[in-house]
Design a protein around this motif. Sequence first.
Motif, mmCIF file in Angstrom:
data_model
loop_
_atom_site.group_PDB
_atom_site.id
_atom_site.type_symbol
_atom_site.label_atom_id
_atom_site.label_comp_id
_atom_site.label_asym_id
_atom_site.label_seq_id
_atom_site.Cartn_x
_atom_site.Cartn_y
_atom_site.Cartn_z
ATOM 1 N N LYS A 293 0.838 -1.030 -0.063
ATOM 2 C CA LYS A 293 0.072 -0.019 -0.045
ATOM 3 C C LYS A 293 0.908 1.296 0.011
ATOM 4 C CE LYS A 293 -0.673 -0.657 5.016
ATOM 5 N NZ LYS A 293 -1.752 -0.590 6.074
ATOM 6 N N ASN A 294 1.621 1.394 -0.950
ATOM 7 C CA ASN A 294 2.515 2.727 -1.085
ATOM 8 C C ASN A 294 1.853 3.862 -1.587
ATOM 9 O OD1 ASN A 294 4.722 0.943 -0.572
ATOM 10 N ND2 ASN A 294 4.946 0.222 -2.571
ATOM 11 N N ALA A 295 0.794 3.740 -2.600
ATOM 12 C CA ALA A 295 0.001 4.808 -3.135
ATOM 13 C C ALA A 295 -1.438 4.899 -2.686
ATOM 14 C CB ALA A 295 -0.286 4.342 -4.626
ATOM 15 N N ALA A 296 -1.958 6.314 -2.675
ATOM 16 C CA ALA A 296 -3.276 6.548 -2.029
ATOM 17 C C ALA A 296 -4.276 5.640 -2.697
ATOM 18 C CB ALA A 296 -3.543 8.088 -1.973
ATOM 19 N N THR A 297 -4.156 5.543 -3.815
ATOM 20 C CA THR A 297 -5.145 4.726 -4.755
ATOM 21 C C THR A 297 -4.704 3.589 -5.614
ATOM 22 O OG1 THR A 297 -5.084 6.145 -6.491
ATOM 23 C CG2 THR A 297 -6.615 6.887 -5.140
ATOM 24 N N LEU A 298 -5.537 2.630 -5.863
ATOM 25 C CA LEU A 298 -4.940 1.387 -6.588
ATOM 26 C C LEU A 298 -5.750 1.241 -7.823
ATOM 27 C CD1 LEU A 298 -3.256 -1.417 -6.734
ATOM 28 C CD2 LEU A 298 -4.908 -2.220 -5.344
ATOM 29 N N HIS A 299 -5.185 1.301 -8.984
ATOM 30 C CA HIS A 299 -6.045 0.978 -10.445
ATOM 31 C C HIS A 299 -5.869 -0.669 -10.897
ATOM 32 C CE1 HIS A 299 -7.027 5.200 -10.328
ATOM 33 N NE2 HIS A 299 -5.531 5.509 -9.899
ATOM 34 N N LEU A 300 -7.088 -1.254 -11.013
ATOM 35 C CA LEU A 300 -6.793 -2.521 -11.831
ATOM 36 C C LEU A 300 -7.635 -2.495 -12.980
ATOM 37 C CD1 LEU A 300 -8.112 -4.649 -8.653
ATOM 38 C CD2 LEU A 300 -5.666 -4.458 -9.501
ATOM 39 N N GLU A 301 -6.932 -2.975 -13.994
ATOM 40 C CA GLU A 301 -7.539 -2.990 -15.191
ATOM 41 C C GLU A 301 -8.286 -4.410 -15.248
ATOM 42 O OE1 GLU A 301 -6.422 -3.013 -19.961
ATOM 43 O OE2 GLU A 301 -4.706 -3.007 -18.523
ATOM 44 N N MET A 302 -9.475 -4.271 -15.840
ATOM 45 C CA MET A 302 -10.343 -5.630 -15.576
ATOM 46 C C MET A 302 -10.930 -6.028 -17.120
ATOM 47 S SD MET A 302 -10.477 -6.084 -12.317
ATOM 48 C CE MET A 302 -11.975 -6.820 -11.859
ATOM 49 N N LYS A 303 -10.774 -7.208 -17.393
ATOM 50 C CA LYS A 303 -11.389 -7.818 -18.616
ATOM 51 C C LYS A 303 -12.654 -8.540 -18.293
ATOM 52 C CE LYS A 303 -8.198 -11.696 -18.621
ATOM 53 N NZ LYS A 303 -7.157 -12.382 -19.329
ATOM 54 N N ARG A 304 -13.361 -9.096 -19.277
ATOM 55 C CA ARG A 304 -14.495 -9.684 -19.189
ATOM 56 C C ARG A 304 -14.264 -11.119 -19.296
ATOM 57 N NH1 ARG A 304 -19.559 -8.313 -21.282
ATOM 58 N NH2 ARG A 304 -20.174 -10.529 -20.855
ATOM 59 N N THR A 305 -14.867 -12.033 -18.284
ATOM 60 C CA THR A 305 -14.570 -13.326 -18.372
ATOM 61 C C THR A 305 -15.418 -14.213 -19.132
ATOM 62 O OG1 THR A 305 -16.414 -13.744 -16.524
ATOM 63 C CG2 THR A 305 -14.022 -13.408 -15.605
ATOM 64 N N THR A 306 -15.213 -15.333 -19.521
ATOM 65 C CA THR A 306 -16.061 -16.152 -20.510
ATOM 66 C C THR A 306 -17.089 -16.469 -19.828
ATOM 67 O OG1 THR A 306 -13.990 -16.923 -21.432
ATOM 68 C CG2 THR A 306 -16.007 -18.049 -22.032
ATOM 69 N N ASP A 307 -18.391 -16.125 -20.533
ATOM 70 C CA ASP A 307 -19.785 -16.407 -19.971
ATOM 71 C C ASP A 307 -19.989 -18.376 -20.022
ATOM 72 O OD1 ASP A 307 -22.319 -17.175 -19.825
ATOM 73 O OD2 ASP A 307 -22.947 -14.952 -20.205
ATOM 74 N N ILE A 308 -19.814 -18.662 -18.748
ATOM 75 C CA ILE A 308 -20.093 -20.190 -18.585
ATOM 76 C C ILE A 308 -21.264 -20.790 -19.086
ATOM 77 C CG2 ILE A 308 -20.083 -22.240 -17.097
ATOM 78 C CD1 ILE A 308 -18.152 -20.474 -15.326
ATOM 79 N N LEU A 309 -22.478 -20.140 -19.002
ATOM 80 C CA LEU A 309 -23.808 -20.616 -19.219
ATOM 81 C C LEU A 309 -23.854 -20.594 -20.840
ATOM 82 C CD1 LEU A 309 -26.458 -21.430 -18.302
ATOM 83 C CD2 LEU A 309 -27.064 -19.071 -18.157
ATOM 84 N N ALA A 310 -23.576 -19.385 -21.481
ATOM 85 C CA ALA A 310 -23.725 -19.193 -22.761
ATOM 86 C C ALA A 310 -22.692 -20.120 -23.635
ATOM 87 C CB ALA A 310 -23.423 -17.939 -23.244
ATOM 88 N N THR A 311 -21.585 -20.420 -23.091
ATOM 89 C CA THR A 311 -20.679 -21.132 -23.636
ATOM 90 C C THR A 311 -21.016 -22.855 -23.574
ATOM 91 O OG1 THR A 311 -18.843 -20.032 -22.935
ATOM 92 C CG2 THR A 311 -18.090 -22.094 -23.512
ATOM 93 N N ILE A 312 -21.452 -23.245 -22.516
ATOM 94 C CA ILE A 312 -21.851 -24.588 -22.401
ATOM 95 C C ILE A 312 -23.230 -24.726 -23.480
ATOM 96 C CG2 ILE A 312 -23.021 -26.305 -21.064
ATOM 97 C CD1 ILE A 312 -20.019 -26.017 -20.313
ATOM 98 N N LYS A 313 -23.900 -23.762 -23.470
ATOM 99 C CA LYS A 313 -25.263 -23.931 -24.170
ATOM 100 C C LYS A 313 -24.951 -23.782 -25.717
ATOM 101 C CE LYS A 313 -29.763 -24.500 -24.944
ATOM 102 N NZ LYS A 313 -30.189 -25.778 -24.820
ATOM 103 N N GLN A 314 -23.757 -23.234 -26.238
ATOM 104 C CA GLN A 314 -23.381 -23.046 -27.434
ATOM 105 C C GLN A 314 -22.857 -24.493 -27.939
ATOM 106 O OE1 GLN A 314 -20.781 -19.907 -28.351
ATOM 107 N NE2 GLN A 314 -20.956 -20.155 -30.586
#
Length: 407
Positions: A293-314
């Motif tokens: 915790k060196n900085a006052a703020t923390l920035h996280l870059e996020m990406k979409r996960t794979t949709d399990i429900l849609a993947t299985i149905k496809q």
Amino acid sequence: MSFLSGKNILLGISGGIAAYKSAELLRLLVKQGANVRVCMTASAQEFITPLTMQALSGNPVHTTLLDPQAELGMGHIELARWAEVILIAPATANTLARLTWGMADDLLSTVCLASTARLIIAPAMNQQMWKNVATQHNVNTLKERGVTVLGPAEGVQACGDTGFGRMLEPADIVRELENGCTSSALLHGLKVLITAGPTREPIDPVRFLTNRSSGKMGYAVARAAAQMGAEVMLVSGHVALDCPVGVRRVITESAADMLYATCEHAKQADLFIATAAVADYTPVDVADRKIKKNAATLHLEMKRTTDILATIKQEYPHLFTVGFAAETHDLMTYARSKLERKNIDMIAANSVAGGKAFDQPTNALEVVWKNGHTSLPEMDKQQLAEALMQLVAAQYNQRKLAQHDND
């Protein structure tokens, strides 16, 4: 023919005034064609005699833990193997506590521990004893383990009090057993794949992002499916729950882990029920060391996960698929949108506004399919799961019948 015909039912009787109803219950079970043996605790024999139950059942009554007349002198093992259903009626507050804590110092409690039979209990006690927090804790614990609880009913009690605590009438218990035996065959032999609980998306070696899902609803669904005769594979996130009896389980960490495990088991599945609260986003980069915790703020870059429900149905378009949707508003709008967008067969939607559902003992569902909709009101999650699986089984069997007619 009665669905109870030919069933091996062990009737357990514990020591309460409602034991007088057990004689009529036994008579009705025998009338339905069930093979009934009776096991009585020492205190039960103070209320009704073993001779009465022997005359009604046509079988010797079991009262002793180490029975020299039994096979190898181990009556509890013999009874445990024989029983298909263990019905305890009445089940006193003391009996509930003993079952919860796994006591095994009398015949009835020992048989329950040693048997894989379905366990059904009909509580009977003073209304204040029933409301006591300790009794409610024991009842909820037993339900979570897959025990079926019938009643109690409300009314005037032998002590003069009025309230919940009366044992259900024998005819009502037999009716419930009939319904249970009918539904227990609805998914017989089918392979049901279920996801449950939250996922954990790692930030660094000691931190992760997750959500409030406890997994209770998914585990209740898995338990209900197993009780209906299905072979259940449960792909679960990390939860503080025991694996339901008769269910196989694999524990996963992240959304990617859950996707991999689900895809592997979907190959053999007949039904897929996605109750898991899967993360929609995961960090792009995972630090290989603990972030300081060196900085006052923390920035996280996020990406979409794979949709399990849609993947299985496809990947498996013919797999009967049921999704779940937890929403804070516009419940039905989002539910129908998800049903159509992901091309799934059914969806069970619940509101999580105002702290509802998450880590709570109760829930309510709006169940939607292409040409239908049913509201399941707020109730205990295990009861809700059983009601949901009745709907799922009905829709699945209806689709199979339609496919057969078209072939």
